[in-house]
Design a protein around this motif. Structure first.
Motif, mmCIF file in Angstrom:
data_model
loop_
_atom_site.group_PDB
_atom_site.id
_atom_site.type_symbol
_atom_site.label_atom_id
_atom_site.label_comp_id
_atom_site.label_asym_id
_atom_site.label_seq_id
_atom_site.Cartn_x
_atom_site.Cartn_y
_atom_site.Cartn_z
ATOM 1 N N LYS A 48 5.486 66.963 -28.091
ATOM 2 C CA LYS A 48 4.306 66.220 -27.622
ATOM 3 C C LYS A 48 3.186 67.162 -27.191
ATOM 4 C CE LYS A 48 6.615 64.287 -24.239
ATOM 5 N NZ LYS A 48 7.930 64.951 -24.368
ATOM 6 N N SER A 49 3.522 68.111 -26.326
ATOM 7 C CA SER A 49 2.493 69.049 -25.851
ATOM 8 C C SER A 49 1.940 69.867 -27.006
ATOM 9 C CB SER A 49 3.068 69.994 -24.803
ATOM 10 O OG SER A 49 3.484 69.274 -23.679
ATOM 11 N N THR A 50 2.828 70.305 -27.877
ATOM 12 C CA THR A 50 2.388 71.136 -28.996
ATOM 13 C C THR A 50 1.395 70.367 -29.865
ATOM 14 O OG1 THR A 50 4.542 72.212 -28.955
ATOM 15 C CG2 THR A 50 3.191 72.569 -30.907
ATOM 16 N N PHE A 168 -4.962 64.623 -22.508
ATOM 17 C CA PHE A 168 -4.201 64.736 -21.256
ATOM 18 C C PHE A 168 -2.767 65.140 -21.570
ATOM 19 C CE2 PHE A 168 -7.566 61.743 -20.372
ATOM 20 C CZ PHE A 168 -7.925 61.948 -19.046
ATOM 21 N N ASP A 169 -2.266 66.189 -20.938
ATOM 22 C CA ASP A 169 -0.865 66.576 -21.123
ATOM 23 C C ASP A 169 -0.093 66.299 -19.830
ATOM 24 O OD1 ASP A 169 1.537 67.529 -21.943
ATOM 25 O OD2 ASP A 169 0.865 69.566 -22.404
ATOM 26 N N GLU A 170 0.583 65.178 -19.798
ATOM 27 C CA GLU A 170 1.362 64.769 -18.626
ATOM 28 C C GLU A 170 0.602 64.988 -17.326
ATOM 29 O OE1 GLU A 170 5.438 65.631 -18.498
ATOM 30 O OE2 GLU A 170 5.638 65.925 -20.658
ATOM 31 N N PRO A 171 -0.535 64.318 -17.189
ATOM 32 C CA PRO A 171 -1.408 64.597 -16.039
ATOM 33 C C PRO A 171 -0.809 64.191 -14.689
ATOM 34 C CG PRO A 171 -2.170 62.668 -17.246
ATOM 35 C CD PRO A 171 -1.087 63.289 -18.081
#
Ligand code: ATP
Ligand code: MG
Lengths: 248, 243
Positions: A48-50, A168-171
């Protein structure tokens, strides 16, 4: 939907780490239209982040193309700095600049990039701080703020560049539970105002209520994507069903 | 106690360990201290910019640029300072005519070759200090800066370096302390610093150990408290960060 509405197009993107021994993304394709709120969910390590970080080339794909606003930003000749101005990013750990006041954190990029005078940038920053309820924190240093306050400032810092999309990455993952709400509220308001958003999240409630589309990833693949209603009510793939049974 | 005092006063039979030279030669040691401090402080200050350049080169994406910096650092860290000093002193500064100017107690034409040699040497060590300091800044800082559209150079200058500098200040102060001791090699070529004062006085008076014991004590009294002070400041800084 008309093609002019497409803001981001990810086409057959593959990303490997550690000299090819880890394949974080495997032939991923995805489109994001203007005004959409796309949420990306999936188990830890699924990529997901990638995927999110490939969108503004914090990670450079090994193959495939990414088009933003009509420009193929994965082209080697493309000046990514220009396009990043239009893609705000919010990180799990805020990444505020600890040696600068809140105000300077927010005005740094617009001023240093010559987009605004210091006065214009300051006025805009104060208006944005007002909107997230932190007008009184302009002259504080980040170390004096709570996690929820830091994340709202980080959102404001990205908004100060007047981006066309917010990533947004797991904000809310690094926040104490009682602070999650205040950050999600800001994000909901952004969505309501029509901001295009791509959000990696563990907050199923947010994906269901605010998202316009949900993407489920597992081991580097986009396994399933659908409207939140359909996705949560009638998941199609077995891997999705297994995942949802664990988190819901 | 009485025999201890006699070390300083009684001109009795010849002895290697006595401090009878002190009253007469005190000015030598005082100006020696001043020159030693000037050498070490100025050389580390001069080393800062080249060291920063070397550190950034080491972190550059270009392999060739990395190698140039790596080679410089390797050469200066793997050869004795005494040898570097000889090459720079005889090689470089025989060819260049220096102005006969005096600033305060510093005579530039005798000071510059030494300070340049020490700075070139120190740059190699300070470069590694800077590199470690830059790498110690959380990678999220660079990502946040770049994601705002700041080019790499601006992100480095505005976001990374200010944080790195704070991290490396204690190590930089320690480098000055190291230079206080290392600069004693300059005495070999006639720089009138602390060690030279001892050699000179020992030679003139024939008291061969006393002057060296004295400068050992002086070096110690500079370096030891300075090191302890830096450690204390470092501890305080670390506690401040955790707040
Ligand atoms: N910089 C990196 N170097 C090496 N491997 C990496 C790197 N970044 C990610 N990976 C690997 O790529 C895979 C996908 O990681 P990614 O961070 O995208 O997962 P994720 O879905 O965001 O997980 P999480 O929910 O834990 O944040 C994982 O196996 C991870 O270990
Ligand atoms: Mg992640």
């Amino acid at each position: 939907m008309a093609t002019s509405d497409k803001l981001i197009t990810v086409s057959h993107v593959t990303k490997e780490f550690s000299g090819g021994s880890v394949r974080a993304l495997n032939d991923c394709s995805l489109e994001v239209s203007k005004g959409e709120v796309v949420t990306i969910i999936g188990p830890s390590g699924s990529g997901k982040s990638t995927l999110l970080r490939c969108l503004n080339l914090l990670e450079v794909p090994n193959s495939g193309t990414i088009t933003f606003d009509g420009t193929v930003i994965t082209d080697p000749g493309c000046d990514i700095d220009l396009h990043r101005r239009k893609m705000g990013m919010v990180f799990q750990h805020f990444n505020l600049f600890p040696h600068m006041t809140v105000l300077r954190n927010i005005t740094l990029a617009p001023v240093e990039l010559g987009l605004k005078s210091q006065e214009e940038a300051t006025a805009q920053a104060k208006a944005l701080l007002e909107r997230v309820g932190l007008a009184d924190k302009a002259d504080e240093y980040p170390i004096r703020l709570s996690g929820g306050q830091k994340q709202r400032i980080a959102i404001v810092r990205a908004l100060a560049m007047e981006p066309e999309v917010m990533l947004f990455d797991e904000p809310t993952s690094a926040l104490d539970p009682e602070m999650v709400g205040e950050v999600l509220d800001v994000m909901k308001e952004l969505a309501r105002d029509g901001m295009t958003m791509v959000v990696v999240t563990h907050e199923m409630g947010f994906a269901r209520e605010v998202g316009s589309r949900v993407i489920f990833m597992d081991s580097g693949h986009i396994v399933e994507e659908n409207t939140p209603q359909e996705f949560f009510a009638h998941p199609k793939e077995q891997r999705t069903i297994d995942f949802l049974s664990k988190v819901l | 106690m009485e025999s201890f005092l006699r070390l300083f006063t009684d001109p009795g039979p010849a002895s290697f360990v006595n401090f009878k030279f002190l009253p007469k030669y005190t000015p030598y040691f005082v100006s020696g201290i001043m020159n030693t401090l000037a050498l070490s402080v100025v050389s580390v200050i001069l080393a800062v910019l080249p060291a920063l350049l070397l550190a950034l080169m080491r972190l550059s994406r270009s392999k060739a640029v990395q190698r140039v910096s790596g080679a410089y650092i390797a050469v200066f860290r793997s050869t004795p300072l005494m040898v570097q000093l000889a090459i720079i002193y005889f090689g470089l500064f025989n060819a260049i005519k220096l102005p006969n100017v005096t600033i305060g107690f510093i005579r530039l034409n005798s000071f510059i070759p030494f300070v340049v040699a020490l700075a070139l040497n120190s740059a190699a060590y300070v470069a590694e200090i800077f590199r470690a300091g830059i790498l110690a800044v959380d990678s999220g800082q660079m990502e946040a800066a770049r994601s705002l559209g700041l080019p790499k150079g601006k992100a480095m200058k505005l976001v990374i370096l200010p944080q790195a500098i704070k991290n490396v200040l204690p190590a930089l102060a320690n480098e000055v302390v190291t230079m206080v001791k290392e600069s004693s090699v300059c005495s070999a070529y006639g720089m009138a610093e602390l060690m030279w004062a001892a050699r000179n006085v020992a030679g003139t008076t024939g008291i061969s150990i006393g002057p060296f014991v004295l400068v050992a004590a002086i070096y110690f009294c500079i370096a030891f408290p300075a090191t302890k002070g830096i450690e204390a400041i470092e501890r305080r800084m670390r506690r401040g960060d955790q707040r």
